[in-house]
Design an enzyme around this catalytic site. Structure first.
Site, PDB file in Angstrom:
ATOM      1  CE  LYS A   1     -43.689 -30.353 -17.563  1.00 51.95           C
ATOM      2  NZ  LYS A   1     -43.174 -30.022 -18.893  1.00 51.95           N
TER       3      LYS A   1
ATOM      4  CD  GLN B   1     -43.561 -27.572 -21.415  1.00 49.24           C
ATOM      5  OE1 GLN B   1     -43.014 -28.083 -20.451  1.00 49.24           O
ATOM      6  NE2 GLN B   1     -44.621 -28.110 -21.970  1.00 49.24           N
TER       7      GLN B   1
ATOM      8  CG  ASP C   1     -38.409 -33.762 -21.555  1.00 54.72           C
ATOM      9  OD1 ASP C   1     -39.442 -34.170 -21.005  1.00 54.72           O
ATOM     10  OD2 ASP C   1     -38.235 -32.588 -21.929  1.00 54.72           O
TER      11      ASP C   1
END
Ligand code: GUN
Length: 281
Positions: A52, A96, A119
């Site tokens: 990422k 995460q 997200d």
């Protein structure tokens, strides 16, 4: 059969995003910022986060990773999120997953400002997506959706079957396809006859974590099959779809690896830029 090259489509998307960031910088004299919080040292999470960060830098975003040891207190993480919520250089925050057991995942998700929730996991974004309003959309289903649209721009009236009902994939994927006027079925471990459901489908999105569950005789000729699975087996990494045999019947199929994975990361960058643009309004 069309092999859906997620790696290539993701590279094209990143190139578009890179141009967009250049334009945004010229116009506003600032660039979107993505902050990732990584707790513990689980190998897969470390790899995802490194990818990422690399992709974010490639596209010209300001990227930061904040690392905590496995034993970090929940309050430390929540306080950091509050701080990032107030920091105008940070357009998007991603924590995460999975998290250590002593940290309440939902509390973490709900502490992130919905406007910085890249997200799309915050209840506000989940609700807005299901009501058809503007929202962040979870990266994995967004990536799947963009690949499906490349193959079939007009999805109206198509039958779509989700295998798996997770908040990460199955449910938001169903919402995206419903918006496109698909007839959507969400299946799960208690579904009576999964094979029969799949045989009806023009589009199958498999996200259950069962190696090579979807066989050739589950798939209608000319179906589009998206494989979200990443399963470690004795024979290496395989998806939820039996790739070899399904490739002989499907119209289009994503490989594992090189399908959904690269698209997920590209969509995270896209979401970060979208959050930045909304913050300018
Ligand atoms: N872990 C695996 N996939 C994801 C994801 O899409 N978002 C976050 N935050 N963690 C993950």
């Amino acid at each position: 059969m069309i092999l859906i090259d997620g790696k290539k489509i993701a590279a094209e998307l990143r190139e578009e995003l890179r141009h967009e960031v250049v334009e945004l910088k010229a116009k506003h004299n600032k660039v979107p910022g993505l902050t990732v919080i990584l707790i513990g040292d689980m190998a897969p999470s470390q790899i995802y986060v490194r990818n990422k960060e690399k992709s974010a830098n490639e596209v010209g975003l300001k990227s930061e990773v904040i690392r905590y040891p496995e034993a970090v207190e929940e309050k430390t993480v929540l306080d950091k999120i509050e701080e990032l919520n107030k920091d105008e250089r940070v357009s998007g925050i991603l924590v995460q997953l999975p998290l250590p057991k002593h940290i309440d995942k939902q509390k973490v998700i709900e502490t992130i400002l919905p406007s910085k929730d890249v997200d799309g996991f915050h209840p506000m974004n989940v609700g807005n997506l299901s009501s058809g309003y503007e929202s962040s959309v979870p990266c994995t289903p967004l990536g799947c959706y963009l690949m499906i649209k490349k193959i079939e721009p007009n999805l109206s009236g198509k039958k779509a079957v989700m295998i798996g009902r997770s908040n990460l994939n199955g449910k938001p994927m169903a919402q995206l396809l419903l918006k496109e006027n698909c007839t959507v079925t969400i299946t799960h471990s208690k579904t009576k006859d999964l094979k029969a459901e799949c045989l009806e489908a023009d589009i199958i999105v498999a996200a259950v974590g069962i190696p090579e569950l979807v066989k050739a005789d589950w798939v209608k000729k000319d179906a589009i099959v998206i494989d979200v699975g990443i399963n470690k087996t004795e024979n290496g990494i395989v998806g939820d779809v039996a790739f070899e045999e399904v490739s002989k019947v499907a119209k289009a199929l994503t490989p594992v690896p090189g399908g959904v994975g690269p698209m997920t990361i590209a969509c995270l960058l896209k979401n970060t830029i979208e959050c930045f643009k909304r913050s300018l309004k």
